[in-house]
Design a protein around this motif. Structure first.
Motif, PDB file in Angstrom:
ATOM      1  N   ASN A   1       0.864  -1.186   0.000  1.00  0.00           N
ATOM      2  CA  ASN A   1       0.000   0.000   0.000  1.00  0.00           C
ATOM      3  C   ASN A   1       0.899   1.234   0.000  1.00  0.00           C
ATOM      4  OD1 ASN A   1      -2.122   1.784   0.332  1.00  0.00           O
ATOM      5  ND2 ASN A   1      -2.477   1.289   2.473  1.00  0.00           N
ATOM      6  N   THR A   2       0.757   2.098  -1.000  1.00  0.00           N
ATOM      7  CA  THR A   2       1.682   3.221  -1.157  1.00  0.00           C
ATOM      8  C   THR A   2       0.920   4.520  -1.390  1.00  0.00           C
ATOM      9  OG1 THR A   2       3.338   1.733  -2.080  1.00  0.00           O
ATOM     10  CG2 THR A   2       3.661   4.068  -2.499  1.00  0.00           C
ATOM     11  N   ASN A   3       1.383   5.572  -0.756  1.00  0.00           N
ATOM     12  CA  ASN A   3       0.736   6.884  -0.842  1.00  0.00           C
ATOM     13  C   ASN A   3       0.601   7.339  -2.291  1.00  0.00           C
ATOM     14  OD1 ASN A   3       1.244  10.048  -0.943  1.00  0.00           O
ATOM     15  ND2 ASN A   3       0.205   9.585   0.964  1.00  0.00           N
ATOM     16  N   ALA A   4      -0.610   7.731  -2.683  1.00  0.00           N
ATOM     17  CA  ALA A   4      -0.868   8.120  -4.076  1.00  0.00           C
ATOM     18  C   ALA A   4      -0.124   9.389  -4.469  1.00  0.00           C
ATOM     19  CB  ALA A   4      -2.368   8.296  -4.296  1.00  0.00           C
ATOM     20  N   ASP A   5       0.044  10.323  -3.527  1.00  0.00           N
ATOM     21  CA  ASP A   5       0.814  11.539  -3.826  1.00  0.00           C
ATOM     22  C   ASP A   5       2.255  11.183  -4.175  1.00  0.00           C
ATOM     23  OD1 ASP A   5      -1.383  13.100  -3.299  1.00  0.00           O
ATOM     24  OD2 ASP A   5      -0.731  13.717  -1.309  1.00  0.00           O
ATOM     25  N   THR A   6       2.813  10.217  -3.439  1.00  0.00           N
ATOM     26  CA  THR A   6       4.182   9.773  -3.696  1.00  0.00           C
ATOM     27  C   THR A   6       4.285   9.117  -5.065  1.00  0.00           C
ATOM     28  OG1 THR A   6       4.567   9.426  -1.334  1.00  0.00           O
ATOM     29  CG2 THR A   6       6.045   8.307  -2.850  1.00  0.00           C
ATOM     30  N   ILE A   7       3.324   8.266  -5.395  1.00  0.00           N
ATOM     31  CA  ILE A   7       3.328   7.610  -6.701  1.00  0.00           C
ATOM     32  C   ILE A   7       3.290   8.638  -7.820  1.00  0.00           C
ATOM     33  CG2 ILE A   7       1.901   6.211  -8.259  1.00  0.00           C
ATOM     34  CD1 ILE A   7       1.348   4.361  -5.924  1.00  0.00           C
ATOM     35  N   ALA A   8       2.428   9.640  -7.697  1.00  0.00           N
ATOM     36  CA  ALA A   8       2.351  10.684  -8.721  1.00  0.00           C
ATOM     37  C   ALA A   8       3.677  11.414  -8.857  1.00  0.00           C
ATOM     38  CB  ALA A   8       1.231  11.667  -8.382  1.00  0.00           C
ATOM     39  N   SER A   9       4.324  11.696  -7.736  1.00  0.00           N
ATOM     40  CA  SER A   9       5.587  12.419  -7.746  1.00  0.00           C
ATOM     41  C   SER A   9       6.698  11.615  -8.414  1.00  0.00           C
ATOM     42  CB  SER A   9       5.986  12.791  -6.310  1.00  0.00           C
ATOM     43  OG  SER A   9       7.252  13.404  -6.271  1.00  0.00           O
ATOM     44  N   VAL A  10       6.840  10.323  -8.042  1.00  0.00           N
ATOM     45  CA  VAL A  10       7.944   9.538  -8.607  1.00  0.00           C
ATOM     46  C   VAL A  10       7.707   9.219 -10.081  1.00  0.00           C
ATOM     47  CG1 VAL A  10       8.690   8.586  -6.400  1.00  0.00           C
ATOM     48  CG2 VAL A  10       7.048   7.311  -7.783  1.00  0.00           C
ATOM     49  N   LEU A  11       6.458   9.028 -10.479  1.00  0.00           N
ATOM     50  CA  LEU A  11       6.182   8.815 -11.902  1.00  0.00           C
ATOM     51  C   LEU A  11       6.505  10.073 -12.705  1.00  0.00           C
ATOM     52  CD1 LEU A  11       2.828   6.790 -11.832  1.00  0.00           C
ATOM     53  CD2 LEU A  11       5.118   5.931 -12.339  1.00  0.00           C
ATOM     54  N   ALA A  12       6.159  11.233 -12.140  1.00  0.00           N
ATOM     55  CA  ALA A  12       6.453  12.499 -12.813  1.00  0.00           C
ATOM     56  C   ALA A  12       7.947  12.690 -12.996  1.00  0.00           C
ATOM     57  CB  ALA A  12       5.851  13.665 -12.030  1.00  0.00           C
ATOM     58  N   THR A  13       8.725  12.413 -11.959  1.00  0.00           N
ATOM     59  CA  THR A  13      10.167  12.605 -12.063  1.00  0.00           C
ATOM     60  C   THR A  13      10.793  11.580 -13.005  1.00  0.00           C
ATOM     61  OG1 THR A  13      10.453  11.310 -10.029  1.00  0.00           O
ATOM     62  CG2 THR A  13      10.408  13.687  -9.796  1.00  0.00           C
ATOM     63  N   ALA A  14      10.272  10.348 -13.004  1.00  0.00           N
ATOM     64  CA  ALA A  14      10.814   9.323 -13.899  1.00  0.00           C
ATOM     65  C   ALA A  14      10.556   9.665 -15.357  1.00  0.00           C
ATOM     66  CB  ALA A  14      10.204   7.965 -13.566  1.00  0.00           C
ATOM     67  N   LEU A  15       9.434  10.315 -15.641  1.00  0.00           N
ATOM     68  CA  LEU A  15       9.086  10.663 -17.024  1.00  0.00           C
ATOM     69  C   LEU A  15       9.649  12.010 -17.449  1.00  0.00           C
ATOM     70  CD1 LEU A  15       5.401   9.382 -17.044  1.00  0.00           C
ATOM     71  CD2 LEU A  15       7.298   8.442 -18.376  1.00  0.00           C
ATOM     72  N   ALA A  16      10.226  12.751 -16.504  1.00  0.00           N
ATOM     73  CA  ALA A  16      10.715  14.103 -16.812  1.00  0.00           C
ATOM     74  C   ALA A  16      11.906  14.097 -17.762  1.00  0.00           C
ATOM     75  CB  ALA A  16      11.080  14.839 -15.516  1.00  0.00           C
ATOM     76  N   THR A  17      12.578  12.955 -17.905  1.00  0.00           N
ATOM     77  CA  THR A  17      13.693  12.892 -18.852  1.00  0.00           C
ATOM     78  C   THR A  17      13.201  12.762 -20.285  1.00  0.00           C
ATOM     79  OG1 THR A  17      13.844  10.490 -18.537  1.00  0.00           O
ATOM     80  CG2 THR A  17      15.263  11.876 -17.158  1.00  0.00           C
ATOM     81  N   ALA A  18      11.977  12.257 -20.466  1.00  0.00           N
ATOM     82  CA  ALA A  18      11.430  12.049 -21.811  1.00  0.00           C
ATOM     83  C   ALA A  18      10.376  13.074 -22.191  1.00  0.00           C
ATOM     84  CB  ALA A  18      10.834  10.644 -21.915  1.00  0.00           C
ATOM     85  N   PHE A  19       9.767  13.723 -21.210  1.00  0.00           N
ATOM     86  CA  PHE A  19       8.679  14.668 -21.452  1.00  0.00           C
ATOM     87  C   PHE A  19       8.882  15.932 -20.611  1.00  0.00           C
ATOM     88  CE2 PHE A  19       6.882  10.419 -22.015  1.00  0.00           C
ATOM     89  CZ  PHE A  19       6.141  10.537 -23.186  1.00  0.00           C
ATOM     90  N   THR A  20       8.260  17.011 -21.042  1.00  0.00           N
ATOM     91  CA  THR A  20       8.103  18.169 -20.173  1.00  0.00           C
ATOM     92  C   THR A  20       6.856  17.901 -19.337  1.00  0.00           C
ATOM     93  OG1 THR A  20       9.088  19.636 -21.805  1.00  0.00           O
ATOM     94  CG2 THR A  20       7.753  20.663 -20.079  1.00  0.00           C
ATOM     95  N   VAL A  21       7.049  17.654 -18.052  1.00  0.00           N
ATOM     96  CA  VAL A  21       5.967  17.128 -17.211  1.00  0.00           C
ATOM     97  C   VAL A  21       5.355  18.217 -16.347  1.00  0.00           C
ATOM     98  CG1 VAL A  21       5.339  15.483 -15.410  1.00  0.00           C
ATOM     99  CG2 VAL A  21       6.990  14.834 -17.165  1.00  0.00           C
ATOM    100  N   GLN A  22       4.028  18.263 -16.387  1.00  0.00           N
ATOM    101  CA  GLN A  22       3.247  19.106 -15.488  1.00  0.00           C
ATOM    102  C   GLN A  22       2.516  18.174 -14.530  1.00  0.00           C
ATOM    103  OE1 GLN A  22      -0.225  21.128 -17.185  1.00  0.00           O
ATOM    104  NE2 GLN A  22       0.405  23.009 -16.178  1.00  0.00           N
ATOM    105  N   LEU A  23       2.757  18.343 -13.239  1.00  0.00           N
ATOM    106  CA  LEU A  23       2.141  17.502 -12.213  1.00  0.00           C
ATOM    107  C   LEU A  23       1.046  18.299 -11.509  1.00  0.00           C
ATOM    108  CD1 LEU A  23       2.026  14.996 -10.322  1.00  0.00           C
ATOM    109  CD2 LEU A  23       3.970  15.973  -9.068  1.00  0.00           C
ATOM    110  N   VAL A  24      -0.156  17.736 -11.476  1.00  0.00           N
ATOM    111  CA  VAL A  24      -1.309  18.436 -10.900  1.00  0.00           C
ATOM    112  C   VAL A  24      -1.928  17.582  -9.799  1.00  0.00           C
ATOM    113  CG1 VAL A  24      -3.558  19.495 -11.353  1.00  0.00           C
ATOM    114  CG2 VAL A  24      -1.785  19.528 -13.125  1.00  0.00           C
ATOM    115  N   TYR A  25      -1.970  18.142  -8.584  1.00  0.00           N
ATOM    116  CA  TYR A  25      -2.660  17.492  -7.471  1.00  0.00           C
ATOM    117  C   TYR A  25      -4.038  18.130  -7.342  1.00  0.00           C
ATOM    118  CZ  TYR A  25       1.742  15.384  -5.856  1.00  0.00           C
ATOM    119  OH  TYR A  25       2.893  14.658  -5.758  1.00  0.00           O
ATOM    120  N   CYS A  26      -5.078  17.355  -7.644  1.00  0.00           N
ATOM    121  CA  CYS A  26      -6.451  17.864  -7.507  1.00  0.00           C
ATOM    122  C   CYS A  26      -7.022  17.374  -6.179  1.00  0.00           C
ATOM    123  CB  CYS A  26      -7.329  17.342  -8.638  1.00  0.00           C
ATOM    124  SG  CYS A  26      -6.974  18.059 -10.257  1.00  0.00           S
TER     125      CYS A  26
END
Length: 262
Positions: free
Chosen positions: A157-182
């Motif tokens: 069980n893993t915090n969803a905010d953390t998952i969003a953050s690490v996925l964003a940083t992992a994809l930041a090398t291939a994309f210009t990433v905008q991370l939005v917490y709603c």
């Protein structure tokens, strides 16, 4: 690309969820959704005779609770969201961190509190970004449940905010990433009692001051910690806003809080 995290306040409200998913489906370009579902898990558990155990707002995930959250997050909530997106013409694919080994994690070590089967992600370097990029290049929209795995056969069980953050940083090398917490508020508030007292911009220095003043506290602290960690590791922009602001984000005319390093 845009990565959006939604919480239980949207998932618990069918009308609000449908409105959000309509807006999300219409976003142009590659996108990814991360969802929570804690309230639904708690309610489902109560019906099954499983009383939620919480410490400082965090769920204690014993073996019984792990089965519950795997069913609810990875099954019930995730597949309902995917089905609704398909109905809106968005070719979504539901995932957990175990799928394609995208998010391996470690069982949280016991310190003062034993959180049970809670997962901590080492960082963006541990993410299988290539598998994720392949899905995006195939025109699919990943929808992640807040679950990872320990590579030894157990879900975590893993915090969803953390998952969003690490996925964003992992994809930041291939994309210009905008991370939005709603979430349920219009942004980070100067005064918790005034929903319109949105702080439009917070940098690292201001964040430190807001924490010291007690303006930012409780559950907002880990959310902002994750947000600044993402910025420090290459994410272009992080926004915190209410779900209804999503269609206006690209115009810059929305109510919300923009986070930056400087």
């Amino acid at each position: 690309m845009i990565i959006v995290k939604i919480g239980g306040n949207i998932l618990d409200n069918p009308a609000r969820l449908q409105a959000f998913l309509i807006d999300f489906a219409q976003l142009a370009g590659p996108k990814l959704l991360v969802h929570g579902g804690g309230k639904i898990a708690s309610a489902t558990g109560q019906r099954l005779g499983i009383t939620p155990k919480m410490v400082e707002g965090r769920r204690i995930t014993d073996a019984e609770t792990l089965e519950l959250v795997t069913m609810v997050y990875g099954g019930l909530v995730n597949k309902q969201v995917v089905a609704k997106l398909q109905a809106l013409g968005c070719n979504a694919i539901g995932l957990t961190g175990a799928d394609a080994n995208i998010i391996p994690a470690r069982k949280r070590p016991v310190k003062t509190i034993d959180y049970g089967f809670a997962g901590d992600v080492d960082g963006p370097e541990s993410i299988n970004a290539k598998a994720l990029e392949a899905l995006l290049e195939a025109g699919l929209t990943p929808v992640f449940a807040p679950l990872t795995h320990d590579t030894q056969g157990s879900m975590l069980n893993t915090n969803a905010d953390t998952i969003a953050s690490v996925l964003a940083t992992a994809l930041a090398t291939a994309f210009t990433v905008q991370l939005v917490y709603c979430f349920e508020k219009k942004g980070v508030l100067q005064n918790a009692g005034d929903d319109n007292a949105v702080i439009p911009h917070i940098n690292q220095d201001k964040y430190k001051a807001l924490k010291e003043e007690g303006v930012v506290n409780a559950g907002m602290v880990p959310k902002l910690d994750n947000a600044f960690a993402a910025l420090q590791q290459g994410v272009a922009q992080v926004l915190i806003c209410e779900a209804e602001s999503l269609p206006r984000i690209h115009t810059g005319h929305y109510s919300g809080t923009t986070l930056s390093l400087n």
